[in-house]
Enzyme design. Structure first.
Site, PDB file in Angstrom:
ATOM      1  N   GLU A  92      18.237  67.674  68.101  1.00 32.59           N
ATOM      2  CA  GLU A  92      16.943  67.971  67.503  1.00 32.59           C
ATOM      3  C   GLU A  92      15.976  68.531  68.544  1.00 32.59           C
ATOM      4  OE1 GLU A  92      16.268  65.251  63.693  1.00 32.59           O
ATOM      5  OE2 GLU A  92      16.321  64.067  65.535  1.00 32.59           O
ATOM      6  N   CYS A 105       9.341  70.103  72.375  1.00 37.53           N
ATOM      7  CA  CYS A 105      10.047  68.941  72.904  1.00 37.53           C
ATOM      8  C   CYS A 105      11.543  69.255  72.867  1.00 37.53           C
ATOM      9  CB  CYS A 105       9.720  67.706  72.073  1.00 37.53           C
ATOM     10  SG  CYS A 105      10.497  66.195  72.681  1.00 37.53           S
ATOM     11  N   CYS A 112      22.176  59.762  73.382  1.00 43.64           N
ATOM     12  CA  CYS A 112      21.593  59.288  74.648  1.00 43.64           C
ATOM     13  C   CYS A 112      22.349  58.052  75.124  1.00 43.64           C
ATOM     14  CB  CYS A 112      20.120  58.956  74.450  1.00 43.64           C
ATOM     15  SG  CYS A 112      19.279  58.475  75.986  1.00 43.64           S
ATOM     16  N   CYS A 116      17.572  52.548  75.153  1.00 47.15           N
ATOM     17  CA  CYS A 116      16.292  51.844  75.076  1.00 47.15           C
ATOM     18  C   CYS A 116      16.173  51.229  73.685  1.00 47.15           C
ATOM     19  CB  CYS A 116      15.136  52.811  75.337  1.00 47.15           C
ATOM     20  SG  CYS A 116      15.153  53.523  76.994  1.00 47.15           S
ATOM     21  N   CYS A 119      13.884  52.811  70.824  1.00 47.92           N
ATOM     22  CA  CYS A 119      14.064  54.242  70.579  1.00 47.92           C
ATOM     23  C   CYS A 119      15.238  54.455  69.624  1.00 47.92           C
ATOM     24  CB  CYS A 119      14.317  54.974  71.894  1.00 47.92           C
ATOM     25  SG  CYS A 119      14.634  56.743  71.708  1.00 47.92           S
ATOM     26  N   CYS A 336       7.739  60.631  69.132  1.00 44.08           N
ATOM     27  CA  CYS A 336       8.440  60.087  70.296  1.00 44.08           C
ATOM     28  C   CYS A 336       9.267  58.870  69.904  1.00 44.08           C
ATOM     29  CB  CYS A 336       7.399  59.702  71.355  1.00 44.08           C
ATOM     30  SG  CYS A 336       8.093  58.982  72.846  1.00 44.08           S
TER      31      CYS A 336
END
Length: 369
Positions: A92, A105, A112, A116, A119, A336
């Site tokens: 994305e 962004c 990933c 985290c 997230c 975010c």
């Protein structure tokens, strides 16, 4: 014969390509300008190049951008792009337009590996690194889609999917390519690379003569909590991370940026704010405060505006510049920490296009935890 992919090649590499095809090396610079400055993705439209060179390019090479599967338009003007790469992996990219500037962004990995806990991207797992061409291709695609003019200020934030420091070389190759004055000419000062705290990456990044700005995703003031919400802290704890930040060679008028996602009742207390002022004391920095952008799979809540403002006031009182980041695209899962290939959102714009698909290969990671 498999065609050579041109998107992602630097000006130097294109000069070498021209020479290998029997052309003067300056033709490579012209080719670079055609692609990145003039945004021509049809060799026959590159009339500055000799006909024979264009024929050879058509026969031996290709220019491929990611495929737009869908795009989602937020009520605040933000646009989230769901992109498919040549091998089927999906990523994305987000465009955040404003009156005087545009911000893109950018993702550096599919998925990933950092995990985290606040997230949504981290819940996907990790699939692979993106190539330099796939990283730069996101920006080039959005420039095409929105006719982004070089006269307007363009900011690039490498805060999309992935940990850039785990794909260091490809990310930096893409950054230098996009900064080239003969091409896209995006100023390095308008780019920010964010890391969850990969200390060897921060150290190597600081040695670079040409680099963008650096942001650190901090999010906790004790190792106990950071270990819990950011497992990467077990490898590079706060003391080691902040020492790397203190030794980071800042340029004149440059500041480090610390990103701090506020989780209601977890890391947003007065004591947390006070500890943060002590951790950052003496650092030339600023702090971006981000109220958690929610997701149904996340076990955390967003603090009240009053609580976020109180946290900010404590930092400012101690002389630390602190800013509350306004969420962009939260209604389309573009804010975010919300990027997770979510297609189940209500939006006023859904689109599909079919540019050529790239033939891509994985890149190596560095400093994998």
């Amino acid at each position: 014969m498999e065609k050579k992919e041109l998107i992602g090649l630097s000006q130097v590499q294109m000069k070498e390509l021209a020479s290998a095809m029997g052309e003067p090396s300056y033709r490579g610079t012209q080719l670079f300008e055609c692609i990145y400055r003039q945004r021509l993705l049809d060799f026959q439209k590159m009339t500055a190049l000799p006909a024979k060179f264009r024929e050879n390019l058509t026969a031996q090479s290709q220019m491929s951008l990611p495929l737009v599967e869908k795009k989602f338009l937020s009520s605040d003007g933000t646009v989230r792009y769901l992109l498919r790469l040549g091998d089927g992996q999906r990523i994305e990219t987000v465009l955040m337009p404003e009156k005087a500037r545009d911000t893109i962004c950018v993702s550096t990995q599919a998925g990933c590996p950092v995990d985290c806990k606040f997230c949504l991207t981290g819940t996907m797992g990790f699939f692979r690194n993106l190539t330099a061409g796939e990283i730069a291709g996101q920006v080039l695609l959005l420039m095409f889609e929105h006719n982004l003019a070089s006269e307007r200020q363009l900011n690039l934030v490498f805060m999309g999917m992935g940990e850039p420091m785990y794909n260091y070389q490809n990310a930096m190759d893409a950054i230098h390519l996009m900064a080239d004055a003969e091409g896209m000419s995006v100023a390095l000062s308008r780019m920010t690379l964010s890391t969850a705290g990969v200390v060897p990456g921060i150290e190597q990044f600081g040695k670079g003569k040409k680099r963008p700005r650096l942001a650190i995703s901090l999010n906790a003031t004790t190792d106990e909590l950071r270990n819990e919400i950011m497992p990467i802290n077990r490898k590079w704890p706060l003391a080691e991370l902040l020492n790397a930040c203190r030794e980071f060679p800042l340029r004149e008028r440059e500041k480090l940026t610390f990103e701090y996602v506020l989780l209601d009742g977890i890391n947003d207390s007065v004591q947390d704010a006070q500890r943060l002022t002590k951790l950052l004391a003496g650092l030339r920095c600023k702090v971006n405060l981000i109220g958690l952008n929610p997701g149904t799979e996340l076990p955390y809540r967003t603090p009240t505006e009053e609580r976020i403002s109180q946290f900010q006031s404590i930092l400012i009182h101690k002389g630390i510049p602190a800013f509350i980041r306004k969420p962009r695209g939260r209604d389309i899962s573009a804010a975010c920490g919300q990027l997770k290939l979510n297609e189940n959102v209500q939006t006023s714009a859904v689109s599909n296009i079919t540019p050529d698909e790239a033939k891509l290969s994985p890149a190596d990671s560095a400093w994998i935890a």
